[in-house]
Design an enzyme around this catalytic site. Structure first.
Site, PDB file in Angstrom:
ATOM      1  N   GLN A  11       0.821  -1.221   0.000  1.00 27.53           N
ATOM      2  CA  GLN A  11       0.000   0.000   0.000  1.00 27.53           C
ATOM      3  C   GLN A  11       0.850   1.265   0.000  1.00 27.53           C
ATOM      4  O   GLN A  11       0.653   2.165  -0.810  1.00 27.53           O
ATOM      5  CB  GLN A  11      -0.903   0.036   1.239  1.00 27.53           C
ATOM      6  N   ASP A  36      15.730 -10.408  -3.045  1.00 30.57           N
ATOM      7  CA  ASP A  36      15.237 -10.889  -1.757  1.00 30.57           C
ATOM      8  C   ASP A  36      15.983 -10.139  -0.648  1.00 30.57           C
ATOM      9  O   ASP A  36      17.195 -10.326  -0.488  1.00 30.57           O
ATOM     10  CB  ASP A  36      15.500 -12.400  -1.671  1.00 30.57           C
ATOM     11  N   ILE A  37      15.283  -9.293   0.109  1.00 34.15           N
ATOM     12  CA  ILE A  37      15.975  -8.489   1.130  1.00 34.15           C
ATOM     13  C   ILE A  37      16.556  -9.348   2.254  1.00 34.15           C
ATOM     14  O   ILE A  37      17.405  -8.868   3.011  1.00 34.15           O
ATOM     15  CB  ILE A  37      15.061  -7.378   1.732  1.00 34.15           C
ATOM     16  N   TYR A  61       7.368  -7.496   6.881  1.00 35.83           N
ATOM     17  CA  TYR A  61       6.428  -8.550   7.264  1.00 35.83           C
ATOM     18  C   TYR A  61       5.433  -7.869   8.200  1.00 35.83           C
ATOM     19  O   TYR A  61       5.822  -7.352   9.248  1.00 35.83           O
ATOM     20  CB  TYR A  61       7.176  -9.668   7.989  1.00 35.83           C
ATOM     21  N   ASP A 102       3.527   2.155  15.337  1.00 33.77           N
ATOM     22  CA  ASP A 102       3.085   2.433  16.712  1.00 33.77           C
ATOM     23  C   ASP A 102       3.269   1.210  17.612  1.00 33.77           C
ATOM     24  O   ASP A 102       3.321   1.324  18.830  1.00 33.77           O
ATOM     25  CB  ASP A 102       1.610   2.854  16.719  1.00 33.77           C
ATOM     26  N   TYR A 125       5.668  -8.841  16.211  1.00 37.80           N
ATOM     27  CA  TYR A 125       5.785  -7.917  15.073  1.00 37.80           C
ATOM     28  C   TYR A 125       6.394  -6.591  15.543  1.00 37.80           C
ATOM     29  O   TYR A 125       7.337  -6.069  14.935  1.00 37.80           O
ATOM     30  CB  TYR A 125       4.410  -7.681  14.440  1.00 37.80           C
ATOM     31  N   LYS A 129      10.059  -4.792  14.452  1.00 43.81           N
ATOM     32  CA  LYS A 129      10.189  -3.432  13.915  1.00 43.81           C
ATOM     33  C   LYS A 129      11.077  -2.572  14.823  1.00 43.81           C
ATOM     34  O   LYS A 129      11.835  -1.722  14.351  1.00 43.81           O
ATOM     35  CB  LYS A 129       8.815  -2.781  13.741  1.00 43.81           C
ATOM     36  N   TRP A 150      -2.162   2.216  11.705  1.00 44.48           N
ATOM     37  CA  TRP A 150      -3.467   1.910  11.102  1.00 44.48           C
ATOM     38  C   TRP A 150      -3.540   2.339   9.626  1.00 44.48           C
ATOM     39  O   TRP A 150      -4.455   3.046   9.207  1.00 44.48           O
ATOM     40  CB  TRP A 150      -4.585   2.582  11.894  1.00 44.48           C
TER      41      TRP A 150
END
Length: 279
Positions: A11, A36-37, A61, A102, A125, A129, A150
Site C-alpha cells: 500500500q 530478496d531483502i 512482514y 506504533d 511484530y 520493527k 493503522w
C-alpha cells in the site's frame, strides 16, 4: 536525486512511487521479484548497481497475528532485511528512510507516545520493527525513522476494505472500543515522506493523520461515509482475543514534526472521505 523504494507492491510503497513520479524525482520501485531483502548478497548487489541517493524501506512482514507463529520469517524480513539495506546504504553513503510502527510501544497510559519514549513492544511484530529501528540508528547517521499507524490505501488489502466487504454481507458486527489510534491514509503519508527525504533533518518522527479514534469509532465512520446501514456493537478487547496482544493507546505525538517545520497530515475523517471517493 535518485530514490529506491522497497515494497512497491504494498500500500505505502505504491503511493510513495506515485508521489515521487508526481514530483519528477527519479525513482525505482522494487519488490521481492527484483531481489530478496533477506539475502545479503542479492540486496547489496542490487543497491550497489542502482546507486540511489535515498532508500525508502517500506517492505516489511506485517501479519501481526501470524508473526507470533512465524517468528523466524518475521525476523528475517524485518530485522535481517533492514540490516542488509542499512549496511548497503552506509557503503554508498545513501540516506535511508525506514517505515516503523506504533506497535514499538506498549500502549500504556492515555498521553500521546512521544518520539523519544522508550520502546516496549507488546507483540513479536512490534519487537521485530523495534529491532529494525535500532539497527538503522546503530549503522547510519543519515536516516529518518517514520512511525505510523493503522495504514490503509488503494493498493492491496486493508481494514477499510475488509469492513466494506462485511457491510455487504452482514447485518451486525462487533468492534473493539478500547484500542485508540489514528487511521493513516497512504497518499497523505507519502507526501510527508517525500518532503522529508529532500532534507537533512534526520531522526525519528511520528507521521499519522490528525485526530484519533477507537477501532469502533473508525468503523462507525466508515459505514456512515459509505452509506451502509449495519449495526455496530462496541466491545472491549477482552471480548475479542487475538494471537498477538495489541497496544490500547496508539496515539502518537507529532512534536518532532512540528519542531522541524514539516506539515501535519489532514484530519483522519477527511482522509477517509478521499479514500472512499477514490475507491
Amino acid at each position: 536525486m535518485k530514490v529506491l523504494v522497497t515494497g512497491v507492491e504494498g500500500q505505502l510503497g505504491y503511493d510513495v512511487v506515485k508521489r515521487l513520479n508526481l514530483l519528477g524525482i527519479e525513482n525505482i520501485g522494487v519488490d521481492r521479484t527484483d531481489f530478496d531483502i533477506t539475502d545479503k548478497e542479492q540486496t547489496e548487489a542490487y543497491i550497489f548497481d542502482c546507486k540511489p541517493d535515498v532508500v525508502i524501506h517500506c517492505a516489511a512482514y506485517t501479519a501481526v497475528d501470524k508473526a507470533e507463529e512465524e517468528q523466524g520469517l518475521c525476523y528475517a524480513i524485518n530485522v535481517d532485511g533492514t540490516r542488509y539495506i542499512s549496511e548497503a546504504c552506509k557503503k554508498i553513503d545513501a540516506k535511508m528512510l525506514y517505515i516503523s510502527t506504533d506497535y514499538v510501544f506498549d500502549g500504556e497510559g492515555t498521553e500521546a507516545q512521544k518520539e523519544d519514549k522508550p520502546t516496549a513492544p507488546a507483540n513479536y511484530y512490534g519487537y521485530s520493527k523495534e529491532q529494525g529501528e535500532l539497527l538503522v540508528k546503530e549503522l547510519l547517521e543519515k536516516y529518518f525513522i517514520i512511525r505510523t499507524s493503522w495504514v490503509y490505501g488503494k493498493n492491496g488489502n486493508n481494514f477499510v476494505k475488509t469492513m466494506l466487504k462485511l457491510g455487504q454481507t452482514k447485518d451486525e458486527i462487533s468492534v473493539v472500543n478500547d484500542q485508540v489510534g489514528v487511521p493513516t491514509y497512504t497518499p497523505d503519508l507519502a507526501v510527508s515522506i517525500c518532503d522529508m527525504l529532500q532534507t537533512t533533518k534526520y531522526g525519528t518522527y511520528h507521521v499519522v493523520n490528525e485526530g484519533y479514534c477507537s477501532w469502533y469509532e473508525f468503523v462507525v465512520e466508515i459505514f456512515k461515509q459509505a452509506g451502509i446501514n449495519i449495526k455496530v456493537n462496541s466491545i472491549p478487547t477482552s471480548e475479542y482475543p487475538t494471537r498477538a496482544k495489541r497496544p490500547l493507546n496508539s496515539r502518537l505525538s507529532k512534536e518532532k514534526l512540528d519542531k522541524n517545520g514539516f506539515n501535519r497530515l489532514p484530519e483522519w475523517k477527511d482522509a477517509l472521505k478521499r479514500y472512499l471517493d477514490e475507491l
